[in-house]
Design an enzyme around this catalytic site. Structure first.
Site, PDB file in Angstrom:
ATOM      1  N   TYR A 146       1.099  -1.321  -0.013  1.00 24.94           N
ATOM      2  CA  TYR A 146      -0.038   0.074  -0.087  1.00 24.94           C
ATOM      3  C   TYR A 146       0.902   1.470   0.067  1.00 24.94           C
ATOM      4  O   TYR A 146       0.350   2.323  -0.440  1.00 24.94           O
ATOM      5  CB  TYR A 146      -1.047   0.066   1.371  1.00 24.94           C
ATOM      6  N   LYS A 195       4.007 -15.098   2.545  1.00 20.43           N
ATOM      7  CA  LYS A 195       3.818 -16.068   1.363  1.00 20.43           C
ATOM      8  C   LYS A 195       5.259 -16.396   0.883  1.00 20.43           C
ATOM      9  O   LYS A 195       5.642 -16.069  -0.084  1.00 20.43           O
ATOM     10  CB  LYS A 195       3.051 -15.294   0.349  1.00 20.43           C
ATOM     11  N   ASP A 227      -2.487 -18.194   2.439  1.00 12.61           N
ATOM     12  CA  ASP A 227      -3.558 -19.003   1.992  1.00 12.61           C
ATOM     13  C   ASP A 227      -4.185 -19.782   2.920  1.00 12.61           C
ATOM     14  O   ASP A 227      -5.454 -20.155   3.252  1.00 12.61           O
ATOM     15  CB  ASP A 227      -3.360 -19.481   0.724  1.00 12.61           C
ATOM     16  N   ASP A 251      -4.706  -6.693   6.317  1.00 15.31           N
ATOM     17  CA  ASP A 251      -6.020  -6.122   5.758  1.00 15.31           C
ATOM     18  C   ASP A 251      -7.245  -7.105   5.616  1.00 15.31           C
ATOM     19  O   ASP A 251      -8.307  -7.011   6.288  1.00 15.31           O
ATOM     20  CB  ASP A 251      -5.686  -5.277   4.500  1.00 15.31           C
ATOM     21  N   ASP A 255     -10.305  -8.534   8.616  1.00 20.51           N
ATOM     22  CA  ASP A 255     -11.590  -8.498   8.286  1.00 20.51           C
ATOM     23  C   ASP A 255     -12.235 -10.079   8.466  1.00 20.51           C
ATOM     24  O   ASP A 255     -13.243  -9.772   8.931  1.00 20.51           O
ATOM     25  CB  ASP A 255     -11.886  -7.985   7.032  1.00 20.51           C
TER      26      ASP A 255
END
Ligand code: NAD
Length: 360
Positions: A146, A195, A227, A251, A255
């Site tokens: 980001y 990852k 994942d 992020d 959630d």
């Protein structure tokens, strides 16, 4: 002890829920013999109404002079509020991004805790929920994809977009230390999510996290691919204590973790920098649809205040007392409208604050 606390009442339901959290903090002072000096700070829409901008130098300076800041949510209804006629950099949310940047708040903490009393709201099956879960997501907030270089170009008539994911070892080390410190106050396990089978940034992440883990021999470290973590959160959330991860993964996972509790009015959060300072706020927004109606659930803000006691002021006993008070009031069957279920007693924002303060 004496502490200086900043209070941002904010917009929409913000003033109602912060008032209740303050009531609970006052009770903590009385019971544990502390003094909290409150300083009111303007941010978001409330600041636009007074100063024409969502964040001022004065607010930043007052926040810096505080031991911690407790905030209600900011923002209004984008369809009807005049704040959203302003250019994007002058709107309420720009104030929030601005204060996070000005205070260098690089670590975002979001707990996901399932109260047995509210498990009907949890979308997971009974056999998965078991005895419930209690996990904390520690998300890096100021680096990664980001904040990396980005551009959109055209090559031989083909449009192409490029985003860059960068982390240096210092950025990883400081958030990893924060995660291990927090795990030390909990069940002493860190799951570092990356990852590393694909990304160089993740391979560096893993190495640096391992170096930091060596400084914390009493804390268990495991690595998990992102994942797999997304699957494990809905398969067996109770396996997690602290999940440590980079900005974009955090992020998405935070959630997901908050949704599995099912109760938005219950979820607290904190943003920390490399001092003891933190900005504490509920995970939900300013709910303009119910503002001023004594309907908002103040518990997310009250639990954010408990996090503030624990992580910025090191008042663990006091934080335990607030969390136990919330638990007691739920066990006694009191509910605000968002968490109401059959056979329970419906109360408003103010009554819920009174009950929790009384139970401290
Ligand atoms: P929201 O979280 O404010 O509301 C979503 C739904 O949940 C609404 O129906 C609301 O009534 C309900 N709700 C939220 N908190 C509640 C509580 N404590 N008790 C009972 N019900 C509650 O999200 P939204 O409607 O998308 O956003 C409204 C405004 O909040 C927007 O301006 C948005 O930008 C802002 N916002 C601010 C923050 C923040 O300050 N950190 C975070 C998210 C959204």
């Amino acid at each position: 002890m004496e502490y200086r606390l900043g209070l941002i009442y904010g917009d929409g339901i913000g003033p109602e829920i912060v008032r209740e959290a303050r009531k609970v903090l006052d009770k903590v002072c009385e019971k544990f013999n502390h003094t909290f000096h409150y300083e009111e700070l303007l941010l978001g829409g409330a600041s636009i109404d007074v100063h024409g901008v969502p964040l001022t130098e004065e607010t930043i300076e007052k926040a810096k002079a505080s031991d911690a800041v407790l905030m209600g949510s900011i923002g209004g209804d984008a369809a009807t509020s005049p704040w959203y006629q302003l250019e994007p950099s002058k709107r309420p949310e720009a104030g929030l991004l601005g204060i996070r940047k000005a205070l260098n708040l690089f670590a975002n903490l979001r707990p996901a805790y399932l109260y047995q009393e509210l498990k009907d709201a949890c979308p997971l099956r009974e056999d998965i929920i078991g005895d419930g879960f209690d996990l904390m997501i520690m998300r890096e907030l100021t680096g990664g994809l980001y904040f990396g270089e980005r551009k959109t170009i055209e090559e031989n008539g083909v449009r192409k977009a490029i985003d860059t994911l960068t982390y240096d070892e210092n950025e990883i080390r400081r958030i990893a230390r924060r995660a291990f410190d927090i795990a030390g106050k909990r069940r002493k396990k860190v799951t570092s999510v990356d990852k590393a089978n694909v990304l160089d940034s993740s391979r560096l992440w893993r190495k640096v996290v391992e170096e930091v883990a060596a400084e914390y021999p009493d804390i268990e470290l495991e690595h998990m691919l992102v994942d797999n973590c997304a699957m494990q959160l809905v398969r067996d959330p109770a396996q997690f204590d602290v999940i440590l991860t980079e900005n974009m993964f955090g992020d998405i996972l935070s959630d997901e973790a908050s949704m599995v509790t099912g109760s938005i009015g219950m979820l607290s959060s904190a943003s920390l920098n490399d001092t003891k300072f933190g900005l504490y706020e509920p995970s939900h927004g300013s709910a303009p649809d119910i503002a001023g109606q004594n309907k908002a659930n103040p518990i997310a803000t009250i639990l954010s205040a408990a996090m503030m006691l624990r992580y910025s002021l090191d008042l663990d006993k006091e934080a335990d007392a607030v969390e136990a008070a919330v638990q007691k009031v739920l066990t006694e069957g009191y509910r605000t409208v968002d968490i109401m279920s059959e056979g329970c007693k419906l109360v408003g924002t103010k009554e819920m604050g009174d009950l929790i303060a009384e139970a401290v």
